[in-house]
Design a protein around this motif. Structure first.
Motif, PDB file in Angstrom:
ATOM      1  N   ALA A 210      -5.802   4.904  -2.262  1.00 47.40           N
ATOM      2  CA  ALA A 210      -5.704   3.668  -1.477  1.00 47.40           C
ATOM      3  C   ALA A 210      -4.967   3.905  -0.163  1.00 47.40           C
ATOM      4  O   ALA A 210      -5.324   3.328   0.879  1.00 47.40           O
ATOM      5  CB  ALA A 210      -5.003   2.592  -2.305  1.00 47.40           C
ATOM      6  N   ARG A 211      -3.945   4.772  -0.201  1.00 48.03           N
ATOM      7  CA  ARG A 211      -3.197   5.040   1.037  1.00 48.03           C
ATOM      8  C   ARG A 211      -4.032   5.807   2.068  1.00 48.03           C
ATOM      9  O   ARG A 211      -3.696   5.816   3.253  1.00 48.03           O
ATOM     10  CB  ARG A 211      -1.913   5.811   0.717  1.00 48.03           C
ATOM     11  CG  ARG A 211      -0.945   5.037  -0.169  1.00 48.03           C
ATOM     12  CD  ARG A 211       0.456   5.612  -0.135  1.00 48.03           C
ATOM     13  NE  ARG A 211       0.522   7.037  -0.407  1.00 48.03           N
ATOM     14  CZ  ARG A 211       0.618   7.584  -1.610  1.00 48.03           C
ATOM     15  NH1 ARG A 211       0.628   6.806  -2.698  1.00 48.03           N
ATOM     16  NH2 ARG A 211       0.702   8.905  -1.771  1.00 48.03           N
ATOM     17  N   ALA A 212      -5.090   6.439   1.621  1.00 48.58           N
ATOM     18  CA  ALA A 212      -5.994   7.140   2.550  1.00 48.58           C
ATOM     19  C   ALA A 212      -6.985   6.192   3.215  1.00 48.58           C
ATOM     20  O   ALA A 212      -7.682   6.589   4.159  1.00 48.58           O
ATOM     21  CB  ALA A 212      -6.754   8.234   1.805  1.00 48.58           C
ATOM     22  N   ARG A 213      -7.037   4.943   2.760  1.00 50.45           N
ATOM     23  CA  ARG A 213      -8.079   4.026   3.229  1.00 50.45           C
ATOM     24  C   ARG A 213      -7.998   3.758   4.731  1.00 50.45           C
ATOM     25  O   ARG A 213      -9.017   3.758   5.430  1.00 50.45           O
ATOM     26  CB  ARG A 213      -7.991   2.705   2.457  1.00 50.45           C
ATOM     27  CG  ARG A 213      -9.136   1.730   2.807  1.00 50.45           C
ATOM     28  CD  ARG A 213      -8.920   0.370   2.146  1.00 50.45           C
ATOM     29  NE  ARG A 213      -8.797   0.500   0.713  1.00 50.45           N
ATOM     30  CZ  ARG A 213      -9.828   0.541  -0.128  1.00 50.45           C
ATOM     31  NH1 ARG A 213     -11.061   0.461   0.345  1.00 50.45           N
ATOM     32  NH2 ARG A 213      -9.624   0.635  -1.428  1.00 50.45           N
ATOM     33  N   PHE A 214      -6.798   3.511   5.245  1.00 52.75           N
ATOM     34  CA  PHE A 214      -6.681   3.184   6.668  1.00 52.75           C
ATOM     35  C   PHE A 214      -7.211   4.331   7.527  1.00 52.75           C
ATOM     36  O   PHE A 214      -8.018   4.116   8.443  1.00 52.75           O
ATOM     37  CB  PHE A 214      -5.224   2.876   7.028  1.00 52.75           C
ATOM     38  CG  PHE A 214      -4.995   2.650   8.504  1.00 52.75           C
ATOM     39  CD1 PHE A 214      -5.392   1.480   9.109  1.00 52.75           C
ATOM     40  CD2 PHE A 214      -4.384   3.626   9.287  1.00 52.75           C
ATOM     41  CE1 PHE A 214      -5.192   1.270  10.475  1.00 52.75           C
ATOM     42  CE2 PHE A 214      -4.173   3.432  10.639  1.00 52.75           C
ATOM     43  CZ  PHE A 214      -4.581   2.251  11.239  1.00 52.75           C
ATOM     44  N   VAL A 219     -11.656   6.643  10.987  1.00 53.07           N
ATOM     45  CA  VAL A 219     -12.711   7.643  11.197  1.00 53.07           C
ATOM     46  C   VAL A 219     -14.087   6.990  11.131  1.00 53.07           C
ATOM     47  O   VAL A 219     -14.957   7.246  11.989  1.00 53.07           O
ATOM     48  CB  VAL A 219     -12.601   8.768  10.148  1.00 53.07           C
ATOM     49  CG1 VAL A 219     -13.787   9.725  10.268  1.00 53.07           C
ATOM     50  CG2 VAL A 219     -11.294   9.537  10.323  1.00 53.07           C
ATOM     51  N   ALA A 220     -14.328   6.153  10.132  1.00 50.62           N
ATOM     52  CA  ALA A 220     -15.639   5.525   9.973  1.00 50.62           C
ATOM     53  C   ALA A 220     -15.986   4.637  11.168  1.00 50.62           C
ATOM     54  O   ALA A 220     -17.145   4.609  11.621  1.00 50.62           O
ATOM     55  CB  ALA A 220     -15.664   4.710   8.680  1.00 50.62           C
ATOM     56  N   LEU A 255      -4.004  16.422  -2.039  1.00 59.69           N
ATOM     57  CA  LEU A 255      -4.500  16.646  -0.679  1.00 59.69           C
ATOM     58  C   LEU A 255      -6.018  16.491  -0.640  1.00 59.69           C
ATOM     59  O   LEU A 255      -6.572  15.934   0.317  1.00 59.69           O
ATOM     60  CB  LEU A 255      -4.102  18.038  -0.184  1.00 59.69           C
ATOM     61  CG  LEU A 255      -4.514  18.371   1.247  1.00 59.69           C
ATOM     62  CD1 LEU A 255      -3.847  17.435   2.248  1.00 59.69           C
ATOM     63  CD2 LEU A 255      -4.184  19.828   1.588  1.00 59.69           C
ATOM     64  N   GLY A 256      -6.681  16.957  -1.693  1.00 67.89           N
ATOM     65  CA  GLY A 256      -8.133  16.842  -1.746  1.00 67.89           C
ATOM     66  C   GLY A 256      -8.609  15.402  -1.731  1.00 67.89           C
ATOM     67  O   GLY A 256      -9.673  15.101  -1.172  1.00 67.89           O
ATOM     68  N   ILE A 257      -7.830  14.493  -2.331  1.00 70.41           N
ATOM     69  CA  ILE A 257      -8.209  13.081  -2.313  1.00 70.41           C
ATOM     70  C   ILE A 257      -8.169  12.531  -0.890  1.00 70.41           C
ATOM     71  O   ILE A 257      -9.096  11.854  -0.431  1.00 70.41           O
ATOM     72  CB  ILE A 257      -7.280  12.275  -3.242  1.00 70.41           C
ATOM     73  CG1 ILE A 257      -7.549  12.649  -4.699  1.00 70.41           C
ATOM     74  CG2 ILE A 257      -7.475  10.775  -3.025  1.00 70.41           C
ATOM     75  CD1 ILE A 257      -6.542  12.067  -5.671  1.00 70.41           C
ATOM     76  N   VAL A 258      -7.087  12.846  -0.157  1.00 72.32           N
ATOM     77  CA  VAL A 258      -6.956  12.365   1.224  1.00 72.32           C
ATOM     78  C   VAL A 258      -8.043  12.964   2.113  1.00 72.32           C
ATOM     79  O   VAL A 258      -8.766  12.245   2.818  1.00 72.32           O
ATOM     80  CB  VAL A 258      -5.566  12.697   1.786  1.00 72.32           C
ATOM     81  CG1 VAL A 258      -5.475  12.319   3.261  1.00 72.32           C
ATOM     82  CG2 VAL A 258      -4.484  11.988   0.989  1.00 72.32           C
ATOM     83  N   LEU A 259      -8.164  14.285   2.091  1.00 73.87           N
ATOM     84  CA  LEU A 259      -9.132  14.939   2.969  1.00 73.87           C
ATOM     85  C   LEU A 259     -10.569  14.612   2.561  1.00 73.87           C
ATOM     86  O   LEU A 259     -11.458  14.537   3.413  1.00 73.87           O
ATOM     87  CB  LEU A 259      -8.909  16.454   2.956  1.00 73.87           C
ATOM     88  CG  LEU A 259      -7.526  16.939   3.423  1.00 73.87           C
ATOM     89  CD1 LEU A 259      -7.518  18.456   3.532  1.00 73.87           C
ATOM     90  CD2 LEU A 259      -7.122  16.300   4.744  1.00 73.87           C
ATOM     91  N   GLY A 260     -10.786  14.391   1.271  1.00 73.38           N
ATOM     92  CA  GLY A 260     -12.121  14.000   0.828  1.00 73.38           C
ATOM     93  C   GLY A 260     -12.524  12.645   1.380  1.00 73.38           C
ATOM     94  O   GLY A 260     -13.674  12.448   1.800  1.00 73.38           O
ATOM     95  N   ALA A 261     -11.578  11.694   1.387  1.00 74.64           N
ATOM     96  CA  ALA A 261     -11.875  10.377   1.947  1.00 74.64           C
ATOM     97  C   ALA A 261     -12.185  10.467   3.439  1.00 74.64           C
ATOM     98  O   ALA A 261     -13.104   9.798   3.946  1.00 74.64           O
ATOM     99  CB  ALA A 261     -10.691   9.441   1.703  1.00 74.64           C
ATOM    100  N   LEU A 262     -11.443  11.305   4.138  1.00 78.02           N
ATOM    101  CA  LEU A 262     -11.678  11.481   5.572  1.00 78.02           C
ATOM    102  C   LEU A 262     -13.011  12.178   5.826  1.00 78.02           C
ATOM    103  O   LEU A 262     -13.739  11.831   6.770  1.00 78.02           O
ATOM    104  CB  LEU A 262     -10.530  12.281   6.186  1.00 78.02           C
ATOM    105  CG  LEU A 262      -9.148  11.610   6.134  1.00 78.02           C
ATOM    106  CD1 LEU A 262      -8.063  12.599   6.519  1.00 78.02           C
ATOM    107  CD2 LEU A 262      -9.102  10.380   7.036  1.00 78.02           C
TER     108      LEU A 262
END
Length: 378
Positions: A210-214, A219-220, A255-262
């Motif tokens: 969820a913290r990676a959402r912003f 980016v989107a 880290l993979g969760i954050v970078l995966g979302a990006l």
């Protein structure tokens, strides 16, 4: 010592862009654009470095949000500044170079004592600056900045996302070759990633996903504005200016969760900012942060931190020991050849000497580092 640097000076295909070599000028704040307007000296500064390196990433540039940056001489990427940037882009292209702007929102680190509009508070996900740890900030600054403020409203979040997208579109229309986003070092996007500063209970806060959402929504939105072909580069870090020992991800999986979302949102290239390019990203492995980013996402990655020098950026700024030229390029090249990362971000060495890359390619001696180079535009 292995002296081969051929991989460092090999070309690289980044989407539709062909980089002449793997050396990238890393973004470095200059604060030398009066009123936010880059002048002919800024164009000359970048052009002098353009003909010998693969790519230039500009200093951080302000997006059209009133709280984006503090110092009035940080360049803007909107309005009347755009024709000035056209001159910069044209000068770089005339030298055969490529250039991305680094879009920047300072967030919690906006310093009101330096700001052109000191009545405008910096934006914070949860109103928190972050608990100070290992930092270079002095006690007076920390006391002032540690005072909680109002958390960002959802309408403010939407406005900032739109401002990033607008600046990106304007930059591409101005002739830039791609877009870089500053999502590191305790600035706004990074403080959404960081649990210490993001304690929101809405969809932008909670677990690391969820913290990676912003960041992903920034980016989107940029991707939607600039289309599928223009390259998006994203700078991330584990450390913060609030605390050099802090991290957004304690494990590679996090880290993979954050970078995966990006990545899913549209990032093409990661800029992994570490204090040293070869510093292990996580305990139990020698793989640096850039290597982990490449392994986790499969995307091209750039390593940055002390390339061409014996110490890190903070040590140069505060004068801890002497900053000396160091030929660590064979190790950089070896790691590129082995597929650990793809590009080398070079900062202070290129500030010190616009011809640094040419000297490196020819095997010439490097110039003695002049600490004053960080305070001038040449």
């Amino acid at each position: 010592m292995i002296s081969d640097t051929s991989a460092l000076f090999s070309p690289y295909q980044l989407g539709k862009l062909t980089l002449k070599n793997r050396i990238v000028m890393s973004p470095m704040t200059r604060e030398m654009s009066p009123g936010g307007m880059p002048g002919d000296d800024v164009a000359s500064y970048y052009a002098r470095r353009a003909n010998s390196i693969g790519l230039i990433i500009t200093e951080g540039v302000g997006i059209p949000d009133p709280a984006a940056v503090d110092h009035p001489d940080v360049p803007a990427m909107y309005g009347d500044a755009l024709p000035r940037w056209r001159n910069v882009v044209d000068a770089v292209h005339a030298e055969g170079g490529l250039i991305f702007p680094q879009l920047w929102h300072q967030g919690v680190l906006r310093n009101l004592d330096r700001a052109a509009a000191p009545d405008i508070e910096g934006l914070r996900p949860s109103g928190l600056w972050g608990t100070p740890g290992v930092t270079t900030y002095d006690a007076t600054y920390l006391e002032a900045m540690s005072r909680p403020t109002a958390p960002m409203s959802e309408s403010q979040i939407a406005d900032v996302i739109a401002a990033f997208a607008t600046s990106a579109r304007d930059a591409i229309d101005t002739g830039f070759d791609g877009i870089a986003i500053h999502g590191a070092h305790g600035y706004l996007i990074d403080t959404f990633f960081w649990a210490e500063t993001n304690r929101r209970t809405d969809r932008y806060g909670g677990d690391i996903r969820a913290r990676a959402r912003f960041g992903a929504e920034v980016v989107a939105a940029i991707r939607a504005e600039i289309g599928p072909d223009a390259t998006i580069m994203f700078r991330f870090s584990n450390h913060k200016q609030q605390d050099f020992k802090a991290c957004i991800a304690a494990t590679p999986d996090e880290l993979g969760i954050v970078l995966g979302a990006l990545t899913d949102a549209g990032v093409d290239l990661f800029d992994a900012s570490a204090r040293r390019f070869n510093m292990p990203g996580f305990a139990g492995s020698d793989l640096p942060l850039a290597g982990w980013a490449r392994k986790l996402t499969g995307k091209p990655c750039m390593a940055v931190g002390g390339i061409g020098l014996n110490n890190n950026l903070v040590q140069s700024f505060i004068g801890t020991g002497e900053t000396l030229a160091e030929n660590n390029l064979p190790e950089v090249s070896r790691r590129i050849a082995e597929g650990e990362f793809d590009m080398a971000g070079v900062g202070r060495a290129l500030l010190n000497d616009p011809d640094w890359a040419r000297r490196a390619a020819n095997g010439d001696d490097f110039l003695t580092f002049d600490r004053d180079c960080m305070a001038r535009l040449t």
